[in-house]
Design an enzyme around this catalytic site. Structure first.
Site, short mmCIF file in Angstrom:
data_model
loop_
_atom_site.label_atom_id
_atom_site.label_comp_id
_atom_site.label_asym_id
_atom_site.label_seq_id
_atom_site.Cartn_x
_atom_site.Cartn_y
_atom_site.Cartn_z
N HIS A 280 5.60 7.24 -0.02
CA HIS A 280 4.48 6.46 0.53
C HIS A 280 4.24 7.01 1.93
O HIS A 280 5.14 6.97 2.77
CB HIS A 280 4.81 4.97 0.56
N LYS B 299 0.92 -6.64 -4.07
CA LYS B 299 1.31 -7.29 -2.82
C LYS B 299 0.11 -7.42 -1.88
O LYS B 299 0.07 -8.31 -1.05
CB LYS B 299 2.45 -6.52 -2.14
N GLU C 212 -0.14 4.13 -6.17
CA GLU C 212 0.08 2.68 -6.00
C GLU C 212 -0.84 2.12 -4.91
O GLU C 212 -0.38 1.57 -3.91
CB GLU C 212 1.55 2.42 -5.60
C1 LIG Z 1 6.04 0.79 -2.59
C2 LIG Z 1 4.66 0.50 -2.15
N1 LIG Z 1 3.65 0.95 -2.90
C3 LIG Z 1 2.37 0.71 -2.57
C4 LIG Z 1 2.05 -0.01 -1.44
C5 LIG Z 1 0.60 -0.26 -1.13
O1 LIG Z 1 0.22 0.48 -0.05
P1 LIG Z 1 -1.24 0.46 0.53
O2 LIG Z 1 -1.65 -0.94 0.64
O3 LIG Z 1 -1.15 1.18 1.81
O4 LIG Z 1 -2.12 1.20 -0.44
C6 LIG Z 1 3.07 -0.47 -0.60
C7 LIG Z 1 2.76 -1.19 0.63
O5 LIG Z 1 3.58 -1.71 1.33
C8 LIG Z 1 4.41 -0.21 -0.97
O6 LIG Z 1 5.43 -0.65 -0.22
#
Ligand SMILES: Cc1ncc(COP(=O)(O)O)c(C=O)c1O
Length: 386
Positions: A179, A51, A255
């Site tokens: 998270h 994402k 993640e």
């Molecule tokens: C379920 C989940 N995992 C991982 C991430 C990635 O987080 P970050 O960009 O803070 O590493 C997000 C971000 O919204 C998330 O919702």
């Protein structure tokens, strides 16, 4: 923490060949970020959260490096599948998923899912029987810029009963995920979350349920305008120590999104108009809040602007090209005098920028080009200088 940054010559060379605005990604920087994490957290299996930036060139490099992927929707799963990534390398880590999408994900080989409510169990059990599931728990963190624990995560005391119910429904209760929130500026939140998870793992075992996986989510920070530089060495070292002490025999997943690609991309945008308003210089850029700078709204972000002109800097206003007054990129930003045509560089634009840009007013989101594919840049520039 090193960020990728174009030189003035490279920026100008590219701006002569590609219409602004454009993003430039260094895949070598992405690779270095991945390798750094693997070195600092050697027991942690990486699922890149696409994402943050789902540019195919980034996904291909990550896939070639052996990374796994965190996906939030069937669209992300299809994208990875189209690049040849099997579902077995993905975790569908959106706690609430449409039933149809779970079924299609399962057909594409995805067999790891997260959830945080009883209402999700029946859907997963029907569409992906026998899949591994991780319950997402709510954790606290007041030093994360983006709070991901208001909307997500079951209260810890209900987590194990959800896993028991998932088991009764024919799913495999594999473990727990959390998270700490995105752009988490301190490591204490990880320490607290890991201590909480250890308690839950122990209680699960006492209840006859042996959990095998802990997923520590994302959250690692990148540099932001006006903020102190995050100390990733110290953060990862502390996380590693907690993991070794509390979870020596458990499989650990993570993640990371922002960390992986945030420092690997520069935006090149151009001044397309100048004005003086209330005695202050205003510059209209060809990218704005509805485009690459959308994190002003969606990501609580403040952007860096870099100029290559010399001269006295005065507080200036930078706005985007749309016909909307809210489209302000920065106010009172110290800048030299710029002209129509001047280029402006924003570093550290790789996360949650391209992925959320809109086409409002018909302005198309900035395209991404790969630095290393244009590596001729450096050679050409030195040839030109000779
Ligand atoms: C379920 C989940 N995992 C991982 C991430 C990635 O987080 P970050 O960009 O803070 O590493 C997000 C971000 O919204 C998330 O919702």
């Amino acid at each position: 923490m090193k960020s990728f940054r174009l030189t003035e010559e490279e920026m100008e060379y590219l701006a002569d060949r590609y219409p602004t605005p454009f993003m430039v990604v260094s895949l070598d920087r992405v690779e270095k970020n991945y390798r750094y994490l693997c070195e600092k957290l050697p027991r942690v299996k990486v699922f890149y959260a696409i994402k943050a930036n789902s540019e195919p060139a980034i996904l291909q490099r990550m896939a070639a490096l052996g990374s796994n992927f965190d996906v939030a929707s069937i669209g992300e799963i299809r994208l990875l599948a189209s690049l040849g990534v099997p579902g077995s390398r993905m975790i569908y880590a959106n706690p609430v998923k449409p039933a149809w999408d779970i079924a299609e994900a399962a057909k594409l080989g995805v067999d790891r899912f997260t959830f945080d409510d009883e209402s999700e169990i029946e859907k997963m059990a029907a569409a992906a029987p026998g899949a591994q599931v991780l319950v997402r728990v709510q954790v606290e963190n007041d030093s994360a810029v983006i709070n991901l624990n208001e909307k997500f995560g079951v209260v810890p005391d209900k987590a194990l009963s959800l896993l028991h119910k998932a088991k009764e429904a024919g799913l495999v209760p594999a473990g727990i995920c959390f998270h700490v929130g995105s752009q988490s500026l301190k490591s204490e939140a990880y320490g607290r979350a890991l201590t909480l998870c250890r308690r839950l793992f122990d209680e699960a075992e006492q209840q006859g349920m042996k959990l095998t996986v802990l997923d520590i989510g994302g959250g690692l920070p990148i540099p932001e305008a006006g903020q102190p530089e995050p100390d990733l060495d110290a953060m990862t070292e502390e996380i590693r120590r907690h993991l070794d002490r509390l979870f020596p025999e458990v499989e650990i997943w993570s993640e990371p999104g922002r960390y992986m690609c945030g420092t690997a991309v520069n935006l090149v945008t151009r001044v397309i108009g100048t004005k003086e308003r209330n005695g202050q210089p205003w510059y209209v850029l060809d990218d704005g809040m509805y485009g690459s700078y959308n994190g002003l709204v969606f990501d609580h972000w403040t952007y860096k602007l870099e100029f290559f002109q010399h001269g006295v800097k005065v507080p200036s206003v930078f706005v985007g090209p749309s016909c909307d007054s809210i489209d302000v990129v920065a106010r009172d930003y110290p800048a030299p005098v710029l002209q129509v045509g001047s280029l402006v560089l924003s570093p550290e634009m790789g996360a949650y920028s391209s992925s959320a840009a809109t086409g409002f007013n018909g302005f198309q989101p900035a395209k991404t080009i790969v630095y290393e594919d244009n590596i001729g840049v450096a050679e050409n520039i030195s040839a030109m200088a000779r």
